[in-house]
Design an enzyme around this catalytic site. Structure first.
Site, short mmCIF file in Angstrom:
data_model
loop_
_atom_site.label_atom_id
_atom_site.label_comp_id
_atom_site.label_asym_id
_atom_site.label_seq_id
_atom_site.Cartn_x
_atom_site.Cartn_y
_atom_site.Cartn_z
CD GLU B 82 26.06 8.58 -27.42
OE1 GLU B 82 25.34 8.06 -26.56
OE2 GLU B 82 26.28 9.81 -27.46
CB CYS B 114 27.27 14.10 -28.12
SG CYS B 114 25.68 13.26 -28.12
CB THR B 155 16.45 14.66 -32.49
OG1 THR B 155 16.44 14.13 -31.15
CG2 THR B 155 15.53 15.86 -32.58
NE ARG B 202 13.10 18.10 -12.55
CZ ARG B 202 12.78 18.02 -11.27
NH1 ARG B 202 12.23 19.05 -10.67
NH2 ARG B 202 13.02 16.93 -10.57
CB THR B 204 18.85 17.30 -20.94
OG1 THR B 204 17.55 17.87 -20.91
CG2 THR B 204 18.76 15.82 -20.71
CG HIS B 237 26.24 18.65 -29.25
ND1 HIS B 237 26.36 17.73 -30.26
CD2 HIS B 237 25.34 18.15 -28.37
CE1 HIS B 237 25.56 16.70 -30.00
NE2 HIS B 237 24.94 16.93 -28.86
CE LYS B 242 12.08 24.87 -28.82
NZ LYS B 242 11.08 24.30 -27.89
CB SER B 299 25.38 13.42 -21.82
OG SER B 299 24.41 14.12 -22.55
#
Ligand SMILES: [Zn+2]
Lengths: 132, 350
Positions: B82, B114, B155, B202, B204, B237, B242, B299
């Protein structure tokens, strides 16, 4: 517009493709159409390995027109393991103590600022060995 | 999903650029001092002369070197990214030319946030498995974009990997099967006129990353009649440490199974490159007979899952190219935010 020139040079730029003389075995970069050693015209494309050693180097702080986006950067003369001496930009040298005789390897990177019309020129540079 | 002919990954190569930006430098520039809450310690960014094309070229050369295949036998070069340098002009043609695969080759750039790189893997797996091609190259590579000041800036990183698919007898890892799971979910997007992507806050987490990773992963395990414990290694991925650990734990994969592929901990989220780079890091340590579970996420949204089986050949060709560890070990710190902005092309003249 330099597009036709870059397009013609792409094998040299992407593969370090020079020429080899069938008569005397000489290997040349950039490619030649007549052998500079024996004057014969029987030359074939030859791809260099991309491995060599640093013959000399200098830091460019005040970049010439067309290279400002990359400054500061190092330029070196590299003795290819097959013989020829090539002048090229060096990459990944920030914080590295360069030294004459240091082994280097070819990588493909952007060579200059994107031109006004936006074309990006990719080609060979040399960096200190990733795996020394 | 399975192909009629047996297919494997016959070569792989990784790339991570050398510059690293400490995330505390980004936090300091935006007046945030709460270091404890930074998702990763540092992230990789491309050098001034690098972009997703140059990074793809190096990963592709390593994949070809490990496969010991003449590049003119490669019938497809597909690049998922991307962060294409050109809005119009394929990256894949430059990569194909640079590795010596032109002119008898299919080439295209794939786009699916991604998931673009794993979509290229699905296509390459199918292209070889149908008998149309002897070898097909799939690349996932990004110099990730993020808005200055946005949470993603901590990130968004650079790197990725290339996988050459070919006949199973030459495999370093045989493909046992794959599955895709896709829905229309608006968690992250960028229109053509926008410089940086938007994320639907919210949206994601649960309905996006977790639902799709779970869908593809569980679907593939069920179709193969396997459990997570049948695998030695697993990679998901990794937008941040986290999310990756939460989906792994929920699926009952252990920290030990995901540890070698957890590249996000070291360099951040390489977007299209992330799950592929994790897989490359696993291939760097896997032994003959190890089963590897792979699951990407993109996404928009969707996931691709693969089940792989490492072979003896993996250990024979591993040293033919740099490992992910080699790339992680070479680093040069860019400690000031201004230099980082310049390197990521974020300084625009009005
Ligand atoms: Zn001669």
């Amino acid at each position: 517009m330099e597009l036709p020139r870059y397009h013609r040079m792409r094998r040299a730029l992407y593969h370090l493709e020079g020429s080899a003389c069938a008569a005397c075995g000489g290997r040349f970069f950039p490619p030649r159409s007549v052998c500079p050693s024996c004057r014969k015209g029987d030359l074939a494309p030859y791809r260099f390995s991309g491995r060599g050693t640093l013959y000399s180097y200098t830091r460019v702080g005040q970049a010439p027109r067309g290279f400002a986006s990359l400054a500061p950067y190092d330029v070196g003369m590299v003795r290819l393991e097959e013989g020829p001496l090539v002048t090229a930009q060096l990459s990944d040298t920030e914080g590295v103590d360069l030294a004459i005789g240091m082994p280097v390897e070819m990588v493909t990177r952007t060579l200059r600022d994107a031109a006004e019309h936006g074309y990006i020129v990719y080609g060979y540079k040399f960096r200190p060995l990733l795996r020394p | 999903m399975k192909t009629t002919q047996e297919v494997g990954i016959v070569g792989y190569g990784a790339y991570v650029p050398r510059p690293r930006v400490p995330t505390r430098a980004i936090a300091a520039a935006w007046g945030r001092s709460d270091e404890a809450r930074l998702p990763v310690r540092e992230k990789s960014v491309p050098a001034l002369d690098e972009d997703s094309i140059t990074m793809s070229i190096e990963a592709a050369r390593s994949a070809v070197a490990r496969a010991r295949v003449a590049p003119d036998r490669i019938r497809a070069v597909w690049v998922g990214s991307e962060s294409k340098p050109y809005a119009v002009k394929p990256s894949s043609t430059v990569v194909a030319e640079a590795i010596g695969a032109t002119p008898w080759v299919s080439a295209a750039d794939l786009e699916f946030a991604c998931k673009a790189g794993s979509e290229a893997m699905q296509a390459a797996y199918a292209f070889v498995g149908s008998g149309m091609a002897g070898y097909a190259l799939a690349i996932g590579m990004d110099a990730a974009q993020s808005k200055p000041g946005d949470q993603l800036e901590f990130t968004a990183a650079a790197g990725g990997a290339a996988f050459l698919f070919g006949p199973s007898p030459e495999a370093v890892a045989r493909v046992e099967g794959s599955l895709s799971y896709v829905t229309d979910t608006p968690d992250f997007f960028r229109r053509q006129h926008m410089h940086y992507p938007e994320h639907g806050h919210r949206f994601t987490g649960e309905p996006a990353y977790f639902a799709h990773s779970r869908g593809a992963a569980q679907g593939l395990l069920e179709s193969l009649g396997r459990r997570p414990s049948d695998y030695r290694w697993a990679v998901f991925h990794q937008p941040n440490p986290k999310f990756m650990r939460r989906i792994a734990a929920e699926m009952e994969f252990t920290e030990q199974q995901i540890a070698p592929g957890a590249v996000v901990d070291r360099i951040g989220n390489t977007y299209s490159g992330a799950s592929l780079l994790g897989l490359a890091a696993i291939l760097d340590v896997a032994k003959d007979g190890d089963r590897i579970f792979f699951c990407s996420y993109g996404s928009g949204a969707g996931s691709d899952a693969f089940s792989l089986l490492a072979t003896r050949r993996l250990e024979e060709v591993r040293e033919e190219a740099p490992s992910v560890r080699d790339y992680l070990a070479r680093r040069h710190e860019i400690a000031d935010y201004g230099t980082y902005l310049r390197m990521s092309g974020k300084i625009r003249l009005l």
